[in-house]
Design a protein around this motif. Structure first.
Motif, PDB file in Angstrom:
ATOM      1  N   LEU A   2      26.235  41.353  36.535  1.00  0.00           N
ATOM      2  CA  LEU A   2      26.994  42.223  37.429  1.00  0.00           C
ATOM      3  C   LEU A   2      27.287  43.534  36.708  1.00  0.00           C
ATOM      4  O   LEU A   2      27.808  43.533  35.595  1.00  0.00           O
ATOM      5  N   SER A  58      28.982  37.601  34.939  1.00  0.00           N
ATOM      6  CA  SER A  58      29.233  37.085  36.283  1.00  0.00           C
ATOM      7  C   SER A  58      30.479  37.726  36.880  1.00  0.00           C
ATOM      8  O   SER A  58      31.274  38.364  36.178  1.00  0.00           O
ATOM      9  N   GLN A  59      30.659  37.514  38.164  1.00  0.00           N
ATOM     10  CA  GLN A  59      31.866  37.974  38.853  1.00  0.00           C
ATOM     11  C   GLN A  59      33.105  37.299  38.266  1.00  0.00           C
ATOM     12  O   GLN A  59      34.160  37.922  38.136  1.00  0.00           O
ATOM     13  N   GLU A  60      32.971  36.045  37.884  1.00  0.00           N
ATOM     14  CA  GLU A  60      34.100  35.328  37.297  1.00  0.00           C
ATOM     15  C   GLU A  60      34.566  35.985  35.996  1.00  0.00           C
ATOM     16  O   GLU A  60      35.770  36.090  35.751  1.00  0.00           O
ATOM     17  N   LEU A  62      34.195  39.163  35.237  1.00  0.00           N
ATOM     18  CA  LEU A  62      34.851  40.410  35.625  1.00  0.00           C
ATOM     19  C   LEU A  62      36.259  40.131  36.130  1.00  0.00           C
ATOM     20  O   LEU A  62      37.206  40.853  35.780  1.00  0.00           O
ATOM     21  N   ASP A  63      36.421  39.101  36.945  1.00  0.00           N
ATOM     22  CA  ASP A  63      37.747  38.761  37.465  1.00  0.00           C
ATOM     23  C   ASP A  63      38.726  38.461  36.332  1.00  0.00           C
ATOM     24  O   ASP A  63      39.878  38.906  36.366  1.00  0.00           O
ATOM     25  N   LEU A  90      30.288  48.086  42.447  1.00  0.00           N
ATOM     26  CA  LEU A  90      29.721  46.831  41.922  1.00  0.00           C
ATOM     27  C   LEU A  90      28.273  46.741  42.349  1.00  0.00           C
ATOM     28  O   LEU A  90      27.949  46.997  43.517  1.00  0.00           O
ATOM     29  N   THR A  92      24.358  44.498  41.496  1.00  0.00           N
ATOM     30  CA  THR A  92      23.671  43.403  40.830  1.00  0.00           C
ATOM     31  C   THR A  92      22.286  43.858  40.436  1.00  0.00           C
ATOM     32  O   THR A  92      21.558  44.429  41.272  1.00  0.00           O
TER      33      THR A  92
END
Length: 94
Positions: A2, A58-60, A62-63, A90, A92
């Motif tokens: 990401l 991953s998005q996780e 980033l979160d 954002l 990909t």
């Protein structure tokens, strides 16, 4: 992977304060799990504008970064030198 491009605008006359604060985010961020890179740029044409170019696994990841203590603390004081919240793009990698 990401990719995040964050556009950050400093208040007029507070570019140096903003730059130093943004540079301070780099060491703890690159140490975070899932951070591939986190690179700060300053516009050549408009000095108050900064960009972070970031890559995350991953998005996780980033979160977790967005909730991390150093970023939360930055958010509490950034109103003193930033013109507003960061604008995030954002994407990909294909």
């Amino acid at each position: 992977m990401l990719t995040v491009i964050a556009k950050i605008t400093a208040q007029a006359g507070k570019e140096e304060i903003a730059k130093q604060a943004l540079l301070g985010l780099i060491p703890p961020t690159v140490a975070e799990e899932g951070c591939i890179d986190y690179v700060l740029h300053q516009s050549n044409e408009d000095a108050p504008i900064f960009y972070f170019y970031e890559n995350w696994e991953s998005q996780e990841h980033l979160d977790k970064h967005l909730a991390n203590t150093h970023l939360v603390e930055f958010g509490k004081t950034s109103g003193e030198f930033l013109a507003g919240p960061a604008e995030l793009i954002l994407a990909t990698k294909l």
